[in-house]
Design a protein around this motif. Structure first.
Motif, PDB file in Angstrom:
ATOM      1  N   PRO A   1      -8.116   4.089   3.153  1.00 58.48           N
ATOM      2  CA  PRO A   1      -7.982   4.883   1.926  1.00 58.48           C
ATOM      3  C   PRO A   1      -7.303   6.239   2.104  1.00 58.48           C
ATOM      4  O   PRO A   1      -6.754   6.783   1.156  1.00 58.48           O
ATOM      5  CB  PRO A   1      -9.429   5.068   1.453  1.00 58.48           C
ATOM      6  N   ASP A   2      -7.305   6.775   3.340  1.00 60.52           N
ATOM      7  CA  ASP A   2      -6.645   8.062   3.578  1.00 60.52           C
ATOM      8  C   ASP A   2      -5.158   7.911   3.890  1.00 60.52           C
ATOM      9  O   ASP A   2      -4.475   8.876   4.198  1.00 60.52           O
ATOM     10  CB  ASP A   2      -7.344   8.834   4.690  1.00 60.52           C
ATOM     11  N   GLY A   3      -4.627   6.663   3.835  1.00 59.36           N
ATOM     12  CA  GLY A   3      -3.221   6.414   4.097  1.00 59.36           C
ATOM     13  C   GLY A   3      -2.916   6.056   5.537  1.00 59.36           C
ATOM     14  O   GLY A   3      -1.763   5.788   5.878  1.00 59.36           O
ATOM     15  N   ASP A   4      -3.919   6.059   6.401  1.00 58.92           N
ATOM     16  CA  ASP A   4      -3.726   5.668   7.795  1.00 58.92           C
ATOM     17  C   ASP A   4      -3.695   4.140   7.906  1.00 58.92           C
ATOM     18  O   ASP A   4      -4.081   3.431   6.978  1.00 58.92           O
ATOM     19  CB  ASP A   4      -4.857   6.198   8.678  1.00 58.92           C
ATOM     20  N   ILE A   5      -3.255   3.649   9.056  1.00 62.91           N
ATOM     21  CA  ILE A   5      -3.262   2.217   9.337  1.00 62.91           C
ATOM     22  C   ILE A   5      -4.181   1.971  10.520  1.00 62.91           C
ATOM     23  O   ILE A   5      -4.087   2.647  11.545  1.00 62.91           O
ATOM     24  CB  ILE A   5      -1.846   1.689   9.631  1.00 62.91           C
ATOM     25  N   ALA A   6      -5.089   1.003  10.353  1.00 58.71           N
ATOM     26  CA  ALA A   6      -6.044   0.670  11.411  1.00 58.71           C
ATOM     27  C   ALA A   6      -5.634  -0.630  12.087  1.00 58.71           C
ATOM     28  O   ALA A   6      -5.249  -1.592  11.443  1.00 58.71           O
ATOM     29  CB  ALA A   6      -7.448   0.530  10.836  1.00 58.71           C
ATOM     30  N   PHE A   7      -5.734  -0.617  13.408  1.00 58.68           N
ATOM     31  CA  PHE A   7      -5.558  -1.791  14.246  1.00 58.68           C
ATOM     32  C   PHE A   7      -6.950  -2.149  14.760  1.00 58.68           C
ATOM     33  O   PHE A   7      -7.583  -1.328  15.443  1.00 58.68           O
ATOM     34  CB  PHE A   7      -4.661  -1.475  15.449  1.00 58.68           C
TER      35      PHE A   7
ATOM     36  N   PRO B   1      -1.275   6.743  -0.491  1.00 57.06           N
ATOM     37  CA  PRO B   1      -0.297   5.733  -0.078  1.00 57.06           C
ATOM     38  C   PRO B   1      -0.074   5.740   1.432  1.00 57.06           C
ATOM     39  O   PRO B   1      -0.207   6.778   2.081  1.00 57.06           O
ATOM     40  CB  PRO B   1       0.975   6.154  -0.810  1.00 57.06           C
ATOM     41  N   VAL B   2       0.255   4.583   1.972  1.00 57.07           N
ATOM     42  CA  VAL B   2       0.696   4.493   3.361  1.00 57.07           C
ATOM     43  C   VAL B   2       2.137   4.981   3.375  1.00 57.07           C
ATOM     44  O   VAL B   2       2.979   4.486   2.625  1.00 57.07           O
ATOM     45  CB  VAL B   2       0.594   3.047   3.889  1.00 57.07           C
ATOM     46  N   SER B   3       2.434   5.965   4.198  1.00 56.19           N
ATOM     47  CA  SER B   3       3.772   6.572   4.215  1.00 56.19           C
ATOM     48  C   SER B   3       4.695   5.876   5.211  1.00 56.19           C
ATOM     49  O   SER B   3       4.244   5.164   6.120  1.00 56.19           O
ATOM     50  CB  SER B   3       3.666   8.052   4.579  1.00 56.19           C
ATOM     51  N   GLU B   4       5.980   6.125   5.040  1.00 57.42           N
ATOM     52  CA  GLU B   4       6.967   5.619   5.992  1.00 57.42           C
ATOM     53  C   GLU B   4       6.692   6.163   7.383  1.00 57.42           C
ATOM     54  O   GLU B   4       6.870   5.468   8.379  1.00 57.42           O
ATOM     55  CB  GLU B   4       8.395   5.992   5.555  1.00 57.42           C
TER      56      GLU B   4
ATOM     57  N   CYS C   1       0.813  -1.226   0.000  1.00 53.52           N
ATOM     58  CA  CYS C   1       0.000   0.000   0.000  1.00 53.52           C
ATOM     59  C   CYS C   1       0.845   1.274   0.000  1.00 53.52           C
ATOM     60  O   CYS C   1       0.369   2.332   0.396  1.00 53.52           O
ATOM     61  CB  CYS C   1      -0.931  -0.007   1.213  1.00 53.52           C
ATOM     62  N   ARG C   2       2.086   1.203  -0.435  1.00 60.11           N
ATOM     63  CA  ARG C   2       2.964   2.373  -0.383  1.00 60.11           C
ATOM     64  C   ARG C   2       2.843   3.279  -1.596  1.00 60.11           C
ATOM     65  O   ARG C   2       3.506   4.303  -1.667  1.00 60.11           O
ATOM     66  CB  ARG C   2       4.408   1.941  -0.160  1.00 60.11           C
ATOM     67  N   LYS C   3       2.023   2.908  -2.556  1.00 56.49           N
ATOM     68  CA  LYS C   3       1.847   3.734  -3.759  1.00 56.49           C
ATOM     69  C   LYS C   3       0.406   4.237  -3.828  1.00 56.49           C
ATOM     70  O   LYS C   3      -0.512   3.583  -3.364  1.00 56.49           O
ATOM     71  CB  LYS C   3       2.186   2.926  -5.005  1.00 56.49           C
TER      72      LYS C   3
END
Length: 179
Positions: A116-122, A86-89, A74-76
């Motif tokens: 979809p906004d580039g965040d990561i959900a746990f 994209p999910v950023s570093e 998901c980095r692009k």
């Protein structure tokens, strides 16, 4: 374990070899050098993050593997086919900080997803319907929400550096302990 995991990630994801198309006309030597430097920087970031996490966690080997796999996929931009960011570093780094802070067997029982906004959900859930979710963004803002019963719902926003770890751990336990 983490060295083997990183090697496996590299071999399956191509993360150490971006395979830039140098043979395409119009790609200058300077552009190639920039891409090679980017590749080196990305590899250093991942290796240093994995080393730091491996020294600070007991329960989260698989969770860290999932996080890096998620990043690779998901980095692009448009990784979902619907114009997702994209999910950023930075988001990965903040997610690693959360994994280190919530270093427990219960915390490791989550499902990771890119948003979809580039965040990561746990996400933590039980078979009986309780759910708790923490969304991490690149600035370290945590948005969280839980639904434990019709009368027991929570939501809020906090900063990763200021989070109440015991409160979040309690909410995680509420979501998974009903099974």
């Amino acid at each position: 374990m983490f060295a083997a995991t990183l090697d496996g990630l590299r071999s399956t994801s191509g993360i150490s070899n971006f395979n830039f198309p140098w043979t395409i006309s119009g790609v200058s030597k300077q552009a190639q050098d920039v891409c090679n430097n980017l590749e080196d920087w990305t590899n250093e970031l991942i290796c240093s993050s994995v080393t730091r996490v491996s020294e600070n966690t007991d329960f989260n080997d698989q969770l860290v593997d999932e996080l890096f796999t998620l990043f690779v996929h998901c980095r692009k931009s448009n990784w979902d086919g619907f114009d997702a960011r994209p999910v950023s570093e930075s988001t990965v780094a903040k997610s690693l900080e959360l994994i280190i802070a919530l270093n427990s067997e219960e915390a490791a029982a989550c499902e990771l997803t890119a948003e979809p906004d580039g965040d990561i959900a746990f996400d933590w859930s039980s078979e009986s319907g309780e759910i708790f979710s923490i969304s991490v963004n690149e600035n370290g803002t945590l948005n969280y929400a839980g639904h434990f019963s019709d009368k027991n719902k929570v939501y809020g926003v906090t900063d990763l550096g200021e989070m109440d770890k015991s409160y979040l751990e309690c909410l995680i336990k509420n979501a998974i302990s009903k099974d």
